[in-house]
Design a protein around this motif. Structure first.
Motif, PDB file in Angstrom:
ATOM      1  N   SER A   1       0.763  -1.317  -0.677  1.00  0.00           N
ATOM      2  CA  SER A   1       0.111  -0.647   0.065  1.00  0.00           C
ATOM      3  C   SER A   1       1.047   1.697  -0.313  1.00  0.00           C
ATOM      4  N   TYR A   2       0.415   2.730  -0.269  1.00  0.00           N
ATOM      5  CA  TYR A   2       0.486   3.725  -0.204  1.00  0.00           C
ATOM      6  C   TYR A   2       1.272   3.953   0.901  1.00  0.00           C
ATOM      7  N   GLU A   3       0.075   3.889   1.593  1.00  0.00           N
ATOM      8  CA  GLU A   3       0.974   3.777   3.445  1.00  0.00           C
ATOM      9  C   GLU A   3       1.855   3.358   4.477  1.00  0.00           C
ATOM     10  N   SER A   4       1.852   2.260   3.521  1.00  0.00           N
ATOM     11  CA  SER A   4       3.537   1.344   3.837  1.00  0.00           C
ATOM     12  C   SER A   4       4.047   2.092   3.822  1.00  0.00           C
ATOM     13  N   LEU A   5       4.497   1.994   2.474  1.00  0.00           N
ATOM     14  CA  LEU A   5       5.559   2.959   1.477  1.00  0.00           C
ATOM     15  C   LEU A   5       5.742   4.448   2.221  1.00  0.00           C
ATOM     16  N   ARG A   6       5.106   5.064   2.259  1.00  0.00           N
ATOM     17  CA  ARG A   6       4.742   6.397   2.462  1.00  0.00           C
ATOM     18  C   ARG A   6       5.578   6.492   4.617  1.00  0.00           C
TER      19      ARG A   6
ATOM     20  N   ARG B   1      16.761  -6.434  20.050  1.00  0.00           N
ATOM     21  CA  ARG B   1      14.563  -5.643  19.551  1.00  0.00           C
ATOM     22  C   ARG B   1      14.715  -4.316  20.276  1.00  0.00           C
ATOM     23  N   ARG B   2      15.448  -3.416  21.805  1.00  0.00           N
ATOM     24  CA  ARG B   2      15.322  -2.814  21.373  1.00  0.00           C
ATOM     25  C   ARG B   2      15.886  -1.207  20.936  1.00  0.00           C
ATOM     26  N   ALA B   3      16.801  -2.046  19.980  1.00  0.00           N
ATOM     27  CA  ALA B   3      17.564  -0.797  19.074  1.00  0.00           C
ATOM     28  C   ALA B   3      16.605  -0.383  18.271  1.00  0.00           C
ATOM     29  N   LEU B   4      15.460  -1.817  18.094  1.00  0.00           N
ATOM     30  CA  LEU B   4      14.915  -1.337  16.341  1.00  0.00           C
ATOM     31  C   LEU B   4      13.388  -0.564  17.183  1.00  0.00           C
ATOM     32  N   ARG B   5      12.530  -0.457  16.668  1.00  0.00           N
ATOM     33  CA  ARG B   5      11.257  -0.150  16.776  1.00  0.00           C
ATOM     34  C   ARG B   5      10.421   0.143  15.101  1.00  0.00           C
ATOM     35  N   VAL B   6       9.186  -0.086  15.044  1.00  0.00           N
ATOM     36  CA  VAL B   6       8.810  -0.340  14.118  1.00  0.00           C
ATOM     37  C   VAL B   6       7.965   0.915  12.968  1.00  0.00           C
ATOM     38  N   PRO B   7       8.104   1.108  12.249  1.00  0.00           N
ATOM     39  CA  PRO B   7       7.364   1.760  11.285  1.00  0.00           C
ATOM     40  C   PRO B   7       5.961   2.226  11.510  1.00  0.00           C
ATOM     41  N   VAL B   8       5.478   2.922  12.176  1.00  0.00           N
ATOM     42  CA  VAL B   8       4.159   3.148  12.690  1.00  0.00           C
ATOM     43  C   VAL B   8       2.842   3.172  11.462  1.00  0.00           C
TER      44      VAL B   8
ATOM     45  N   THR C   1       7.085   3.682   6.085  1.00  0.00           N
ATOM     46  CA  THR C   1       8.655   2.692   6.134  1.00  0.00           C
ATOM     47  C   THR C   1       9.731   3.031   4.784  1.00  0.00           C
ATOM     48  N   LEU C   2       9.360   3.888   4.654  1.00  0.00           N
ATOM     49  CA  LEU C   2      10.711   5.148   3.703  1.00  0.00           C
ATOM     50  C   LEU C   2      11.776   5.967   4.249  1.00  0.00           C
ATOM     51  N   PRO C   3      10.751   7.359   4.920  1.00  0.00           N
ATOM     52  CA  PRO C   3      11.770   7.401   5.839  1.00  0.00           C
ATOM     53  C   PRO C   3      12.717   6.391   6.963  1.00  0.00           C
ATOM     54  N   TYR C   4      11.722   5.308   7.467  1.00  0.00           N
ATOM     55  CA  TYR C   4      12.170   4.669   8.571  1.00  0.00           C
ATOM     56  C   TYR C   4      13.812   3.974   8.085  1.00  0.00           C
ATOM     57  N   PHE C   5      13.104   3.468   6.537  1.00  0.00           N
ATOM     58  CA  PHE C   5      14.714   3.058   5.712  1.00  0.00           C
ATOM     59  C   PHE C   5      15.709   4.093   5.604  1.00  0.00           C
TER      60      PHE C   5
END
Ligand code: LIP
Length: 268
Positions: free
Chosen positions: A174-179, A261-268, A181-185
């Motif tokens: 989805s566009y939403e996931s791309l939107r 785990r602590r060093a990583l978070r998940v894209p909102v 995840t990209l800054p996170y990447f």
């Protein structure tokens, strides 16, 4: 479900996964019939054919166990047990003849305590099978037991430092996931050794379970992509964090060796 029944169920799921894998291997380089496509997704006639084959192989020996698959459902919604099936995970890879795709089959049971269950509709995974027909790699696990690759016990990696880690990321459809995840990447790529984007969630999870990847992250992934692989990560000593998000059986998730785990978070 009794342990002996879980064992019988796992054996049936392995047979079904190998049978669907045989069809995938035979058709990797052939031209494929596309039943529908969007910019970031493709649906094949072979997806439906493989799910039908898996459904017949599982529902005959287990007529009371329902089936929830990427290509449709069978049996009673809300049944005590259900199969969760992705007949071809990594369909876009497979369509282009890229030999990185697999079959994913999970057996789930409605939890006695839905709130503590692992997934938003109150089910939790009892057994999982992921089969890569191109490398002939078969991952299996039963809750409470060890995870195995081609029969051998596997464990997640022991890497603690992010700058030594290989992290896999998935960009869902989805566009939403791309939107989101990209800054996170863009941030994460500077902090880890390497990022890998391979296009098949179930294999990314089994690669974490085998210690090939140290973590795998995706927002907007579906239950059938992650149910089996998630249990295999947990049975290999890793952590499989997930949270439901709006959308049919949609989740955001992070699977890791639990040390990062602590060093990583998940894209909102
Ligand atoms: C795929 C996942 C992948 C994700 C894709 C797609 P499919 O599943 O394995 O991780 O990024 O968008 O969801 O559609 O090939 O079964």
């Amino acid at each position: 479900m009794k342990p002996s029944e879980q064992r019988r169920a796992l054996d049936c799921a392995v047979k079904a996964a190998r049978a669907a894998g045989k069809i995938m291997r035979a058709n990797l380089s052939s031209s494929k019939t596309v039943s529908s496509s969007t910019q970031h997704d493709i649906k094949l006639e072979l997806d439906v054919r493989c799910q039908k084959l898996i459904e017949n192989s599982l529902r005959t020996p287990f007529p009371d166990v329902a089936l929830l698959g990427e290509e449709g459902v069978a049996g009673e919604a809300g049944a005590a047990q259900r199969w969760v099936v992705d007949p071809i995970d990594g369909t876009v890879n497979f369509t282009y003849g890229i030999p990185h795709a697999c079959v994913s089959i999970a057996l789930q049971e409605r939890s006695a305590d839905p709130k503590s269950a692992g997934f938003k509709d109150g089910y939790e995974t009892l057994a999982g099978v992921v089969y890569d027909p191109f490398c002939d790699e078969l991952w299996t696990a039963i809750r409470g037991g060890s995870a195995r690759l081609n029969g051998k016990v596997i464990h997640v990696s022991k890497r603690k430092k992010l700058d030594e880690a290989i992290v896999s990321i998935g960009f869902a459809k989805s566009y939403e996931s791309l939107r989101s995840t990209l800054p996170y990447f863009n941030k994460l790529v500077h902090r880890v050794r390497k990022i890998r984007m391979m296009g098949a969630a179930a294999l990314a999870l089994t690669y974490v379970a085998t210690g090939r990847f140290d973590a795998y992250i995706e927002r907007g992934i579906r239950l059938w992509d992650i149910a089996a692989g998630g249990l295999i990560v947990e049975c290999a000593g890793g952590e499989f964090w997930r949270e439901s998000i709006p959308g049919e059986h949609a989740y955001r998730m992070i699977a890791s060796n639990s040390l990062l785990r602590r060093a990583l978070r998940v894209p909102v």
